[in-house]
Design an enzyme around this catalytic site. Structure first.
Site, PDB file in Angstrom:
ATOM      1  N   VAL A  65       0.843  -1.192   0.000  1.00 43.33           N
ATOM      2  CA  VAL A  65       0.000   0.000   0.000  1.00 43.33           C
ATOM      3  C   VAL A  65       0.879   1.244   0.000  1.00 43.33           C
ATOM      4  O   VAL A  65       1.915   1.286   0.660  1.00 43.33           O
ATOM      5  CB  VAL A  65      -0.887   0.023   1.268  1.00 43.33           C
ATOM      6  CG1 VAL A  65      -1.765   1.258   1.299  1.00 43.33           C
ATOM      7  CG2 VAL A  65      -1.724  -1.226   1.370  1.00 43.33           C
ATOM      8  N   CYS A  66       0.455   2.253  -0.761  1.00 43.17           N
ATOM      9  CA  CYS A  66       1.082   3.579  -0.713  1.00 43.17           C
ATOM     10  C   CYS A  66      -0.053   4.598  -0.783  1.00 43.17           C
ATOM     11  O   CYS A  66      -1.195   4.256  -0.530  1.00 43.17           O
ATOM     12  CB  CYS A  66       2.104   3.760  -1.828  1.00 43.17           C
ATOM     13  SG  CYS A  66       1.399   3.759  -3.493  1.00 43.17           S
ATOM     14  N   ALA A  67       0.254   5.825  -1.135  1.00 47.25           N
ATOM     15  CA  ALA A  67      -0.787   6.858  -1.181  1.00 47.25           C
ATOM     16  C   ALA A  67      -1.741   6.655  -2.356  1.00 47.25           C
ATOM     17  O   ALA A  67      -2.955   6.778  -2.216  1.00 47.25           O
ATOM     18  CB  ALA A  67      -0.159   8.245  -1.244  1.00 47.25           C
ATOM     19  N   GLY A  69      -0.933   4.141  -5.213  1.00 45.60           N
ATOM     20  CA  GLY A  69      -0.743   2.872  -5.902  1.00 45.60           C
ATOM     21  C   GLY A  69       0.535   2.795  -6.715  1.00 45.60           C
ATOM     22  O   GLY A  69       0.979   1.706  -7.075  1.00 45.60           O
ATOM     23  N   THR A  93      -4.009   4.374  -0.102  1.00 43.53           N
ATOM     24  CA  THR A  93      -4.754   4.802   1.079  1.00 43.53           C
ATOM     25  C   THR A  93      -5.838   5.828   0.725  1.00 43.53           C
ATOM     26  O   THR A  93      -6.832   5.932   1.430  1.00 43.53           O
ATOM     27  CB  THR A  93      -3.824   5.407   2.146  1.00 43.53           C
ATOM     28  OG1 THR A  93      -3.040   6.450   1.565  1.00 43.53           O
ATOM     29  CG2 THR A  93      -2.910   4.361   2.751  1.00 43.53           C
TER      30      THR A  93
END
Length: 177
Positions: A65-67, A69, A93
């Site tokens: 997961v990141c901000a 994708g 997220t």
């Protein structure tokens, strides 16, 4: 090269027990809110964390997961090159929060840090403005500073990488204490 597999926020939320969630953002971004149960392994530490990630992938599905994708996709490719299968959260997220799912925050009460994208926008804008002001007040050659930032942003968009984010990620407020 094909993109790594992704799941939607709804698919992950429906069966959270199936996943080991790894947040690949900077520690500062992680502190600003992360998926429940996520552990923080910044993108620049993926290689050093291969043994732990390999073990985690044996027990459950490794969800990156990141901000948005993009970084989790890069992390999934890096892991795949080392024989570790991982999937990403489509939209990161942002999509998780937009779907109405809660984010956890560290219990130690650390102040949240701006998201990396926001830090990059502020830095790039400030450098462009500084270059233009210096070109007007000191010497026209300072226009090259603004041109360099513009070229860097264009390169960043074309390659889906961000050198400025890598540099900003090394600043003390973006690192684990």
């Amino acid at each position: 090269m094909t993109s790594p597999a992704t799941l939607t926020a709804g698919q992950v939320h429906a069966r959270p027990e199936d996943f080991t969630v790894v947040d690949v953002r900077t520690p500062g971004e992680y502190a600003s809110g992360h998926l429940p149960g996520a552990v923080n392994v910044p993108l620049d530490r993926i290689g050093a964390s291969l043994p732990e990630l390999r073990r985690a992938a044996e027990d459950k599905v490794l969800l990156l997961v990141c901000a948005s994708g993009a970084r989790s996709e890069n992390a999934a490719r890096t892991l795949a090159a080392h024989g570790v299968t991982a999937i990403g959260l489509a939209g990161g997220t942002r999509s998780w929060a937009a779907a109405g799912h809660g984010l956890d925050h560290p219990a130690d009460g650390r102040r949240s840090v701006w998201a990396m994208e926001r830090q990059v926008r502020l830095t790039a804008g400030a450098l462009v403005l500084l270059g233009l002001l210096l070109a007007l007040l000191v010497h026209p050659a300072f226009q090259l500073l603004s041109a360099a930032v513009g070229a860097g942003l264009a390169f960043s968009a074309l390659t889906d990488t961000c050198g400025m984010a890598l540099v900003l990620g090394r600043l003390p407020f973006n690192r684990r204490r």
